[in-house]
Design a protein around this motif. Structure first.
Motif, short mmCIF file in Angstrom:
data_model
loop_
_atom_site.label_atom_id
_atom_site.label_comp_id
_atom_site.label_asym_id
_atom_site.label_seq_id
_atom_site.Cartn_x
_atom_site.Cartn_y
_atom_site.Cartn_z
N MET A 198 0.94 -1.27 0.25
CA MET A 198 0.10 -0.10 0.10
C MET A 198 0.61 1.26 -0.06
N ILE A 199 0.57 2.22 -0.56
CA ILE A 199 1.19 3.47 -0.85
C ILE A 199 0.62 4.54 0.06
N ASN A 200 1.53 4.85 0.94
CA ASN A 200 0.84 5.89 1.84
C ASN A 200 1.21 7.47 1.60
N ASN A 201 2.40 7.40 0.70
CA ASN A 201 2.78 8.82 0.61
C ASN A 201 2.24 9.26 -0.90
N LYS A 202 1.41 10.68 -0.72
CA LYS A 202 1.08 11.30 -2.08
C LYS A 202 1.90 11.25 -3.17
N LEU A 203 3.06 11.80 -2.72
CA LEU A 203 4.14 12.40 -3.45
C LEU A 203 4.75 11.11 -4.05
N ASP B 130 7.41 -0.62 -9.58
CA ASP B 130 6.43 0.76 -9.86
C ASP B 130 5.03 0.35 -10.42
N LYS B 131 5.04 -0.44 -11.38
CA LYS B 131 3.71 -0.72 -12.04
C LYS B 131 2.82 -1.78 -11.19
N GLU B 132 3.46 -2.62 -10.35
CA GLU B 132 2.78 -3.27 -9.42
C GLU B 132 2.12 -2.32 -8.25
N GLN B 133 3.08 -1.47 -7.81
CA GLN B 133 2.59 -0.78 -6.70
C GLN B 133 1.18 0.48 -7.46
N LEU B 134 1.50 0.73 -8.68
CA LEU B 134 0.47 1.67 -9.20
C LEU B 134 -1.01 0.69 -9.47
N LEU B 135 -0.69 -0.44 -9.80
CA LEU B 135 -1.85 -1.52 -10.07
C LEU B 135 -2.43 -1.67 -8.77
N THR B 136 -1.71 -1.86 -7.53
CA THR B 136 -2.32 -2.21 -6.30
C THR B 136 -2.88 -0.92 -5.93
N LEU C 175 -4.50 1.53 -7.57
CA LEU C 175 -5.55 1.70 -8.43
C LEU C 175 -6.72 0.92 -7.93
N LYS C 176 -6.38 -0.55 -7.66
CA LYS C 176 -7.16 -1.34 -7.15
C LYS C 176 -7.96 -1.07 -5.59
N GLU C 177 -7.30 -0.09 -5.02
CA GLU C 177 -7.78 0.17 -3.49
C GLU C 177 -9.20 0.98 -3.99
N SER C 178 -9.27 1.70 -4.47
CA SER C 178 -10.72 2.60 -4.46
C SER C 178 -10.85 3.20 -5.95
N ASP C 179 -12.04 3.26 -6.02
CA ASP C 179 -12.54 3.97 -7.08
C ASP C 179 -12.05 5.55 -7.12
N LYS C 180 -11.85 5.83 -6.08
CA LYS C 180 -11.29 7.42 -6.05
C LYS C 180 -9.95 7.51 -6.61
N ASN C 181 -9.10 6.36 -6.09
CA ASN C 181 -7.77 6.08 -6.80
C ASN C 181 -7.76 6.23 -8.18
N LEU C 182 -8.90 5.55 -8.93
CA LEU C 182 -8.62 5.25 -10.23
C LEU C 182 -9.14 6.41 -10.75
N HIS C 183 -10.15 7.37 -10.19
CA HIS C 183 -10.68 8.51 -10.84
C HIS C 183 -9.24 9.50 -10.90
N SER C 184 -8.45 9.46 -9.74
CA SER C 184 -7.26 10.38 -9.61
C SER C 184 -6.43 10.16 -10.55
N TYR C 185 -6.19 8.92 -10.95
CA TYR C 185 -5.10 8.65 -11.94
C TYR C 185 -5.71 8.95 -13.34
N SER C 186 -6.89 8.94 -13.57
CA SER C 186 -7.55 9.12 -14.80
C SER C 186 -7.42 10.67 -15.08
#
Length: 81
Positions: free
Chosen positions: A1-6, A24-30, A32-43
């Motif tokens: 899990m990534i705790n740091n926004k930066l 990096d890709k694994e962390q990003l995928l994890t 993104l799967k944590e919440s719809d909010k994260n997916l929206h932020s990424y988009s």
């Protein structure tokens, strides 16, 4: 899990510019799967990234065209002398 926004922002940038590691890709995928909010932020981040990249390309093309025009003008001025 990534705790740091930066940290996630840096990972997203590396992913978008093609320099992300497998980790990096694994962390990003994890993330993104944590919440719809994260997916929206990424988009949103991705859309801004691509918009800025295309604007940079247009700006670069305009600069090149202006330089060519400048050379033509200077060439015609030197012909008149």
């Amino acid at each position: 899990m990534i705790n740091n926004k930066l940290n996630i922002d840096e990972i997203i940038i590396r992913y978008l510019d093609g320099t992300a590691t497998d980790s990096d890709k694994e962390q990003l995928l994890t993330w993104l799967k944590e919440s719809d909010k994260n997916l929206h932020s990424y988009s949103e981040f991705r859309d801004v990234w691509f918009a800025s990249q295309s604007n940079s390309s247009v700006h670069s093309d305009m600069e090149k065209a202006l330089k060519r025009l400048e050379k033509r003008i200077k060439g015609k001025e030197s012909e008149k002398k």
